[in-house]
Scaffold this motif. Structure first.
Motif, mmCIF file in Angstrom:
data_model
loop_
_atom_site.group_PDB
_atom_site.id
_atom_site.type_symbol
_atom_site.label_atom_id
_atom_site.label_comp_id
_atom_site.label_asym_id
_atom_site.label_seq_id
_atom_site.Cartn_x
_atom_site.Cartn_y
_atom_site.Cartn_z
ATOM 1 N N PHE A 46 -1.305 -10.854 0.278
ATOM 2 C CA PHE A 46 -1.700 -9.448 0.346
ATOM 3 C C PHE A 46 -0.448 -8.634 0.686
ATOM 4 N N VAL A 47 0.164 -9.013 1.957
ATOM 5 C CA VAL A 47 1.109 -8.015 2.530
ATOM 6 C C VAL A 47 2.173 -8.146 1.379
ATOM 7 N N SER A 48 2.704 -9.160 1.056
ATOM 8 C CA SER A 48 3.900 -9.373 0.067
ATOM 9 C C SER A 48 3.809 -8.447 -1.120
ATOM 10 N N ARG A 49 2.435 -8.497 -1.552
ATOM 11 C CA ARG A 49 2.173 -7.760 -2.849
ATOM 12 C C ARG A 49 2.239 -5.904 -2.462
ATOM 13 N N GLN A 50 1.594 -5.796 -1.482
ATOM 14 C CA GLN A 50 1.586 -4.429 -0.878
ATOM 15 C C GLN A 50 2.864 -3.894 -0.760
ATOM 16 N N LEU A 51 3.963 -4.711 -0.019
ATOM 17 C CA LEU A 51 5.388 -4.347 0.196
ATOM 18 C C LEU A 51 6.315 -4.219 -1.244
ATOM 19 N N HIS A 52 5.834 -4.813 -2.186
ATOM 20 C CA HIS A 52 6.563 -4.797 -3.390
ATOM 21 C C HIS A 52 6.055 -3.478 -4.301
ATOM 22 N N ASN A 53 4.978 -3.429 -4.279
ATOM 23 C CA ASN A 53 4.256 -2.084 -4.789
ATOM 24 C C ASN A 53 4.837 -0.899 -4.123
ATOM 25 N N ARG A 54 5.016 -0.660 -2.755
ATOM 26 C CA ARG A 54 5.499 0.513 -2.112
ATOM 27 C C ARG A 54 6.973 0.631 -2.248
ATOM 28 N N SER A 55 7.440 -0.799 -2.451
ATOM 29 C CA SER A 55 9.032 -0.678 -2.714
ATOM 30 C C SER A 55 9.325 -0.151 -4.227
ATOM 31 N N ASP A 56 8.539 -0.596 -5.056
ATOM 32 C CA ASP A 56 8.553 -0.149 -6.643
ATOM 33 C C ASP A 56 8.490 1.446 -6.477
ATOM 34 N N THR A 57 7.441 1.806 -5.789
ATOM 35 C CA THR A 57 7.201 3.289 -5.743
ATOM 36 C C THR A 57 8.131 4.297 -5.213
#
Length: 98
Positions: A46-57
């Motif tokens: 979950f944390v990894s996906r959130q970091l990737h989503n935020r990074s892409d944003t």
């Protein structure tokens, strides 16, 4: 005076029969360990996906503002020549995968 006998021998009660201790211990340890590992893995995913989503944003937002004038102002304001580029810092967690 004779030492007293244990109550079990005096009452004629046979000693208790325990199952093999290795099987009981492994069952008691296996389930909580698997539950803990599953929960830790789920939180990590979950944390990894959130970091990737935020990074892409952030990448999308910054790519729209990435003009030569903005880059020059950023270098001047952050003293990149003196202190180095903060984008390459070890503390920049969002930039680790790039």
């Amino acid at each position: 005076m004779q030492p007293s006998k244990p109550m079990r021998i005096a009452a004629g009660v046979p000693p208790p029969i325990f199952p093999r201790s290795g099987a009981v211990v492994s069952k008691r340890i296996l389930l909580p360990t698997l539950a803990w590992l599953g929960a830790a893995g789920a939180v990590g995913l979950f944390v990894s996906r959130q970091l990737h989503n935020r990074s892409d944003t952030f990448d999308h937002i910054f790519s729209q503002q990435n003009t030569p004038e903005v880059e020059e102002a950023r270098k001047r304001d952050l003293l990149v020549e003196t202190y180095g580029d903060p984008r390459n810092s070890l503390l920049n967690i969002l930039g680790w995968t790039k």
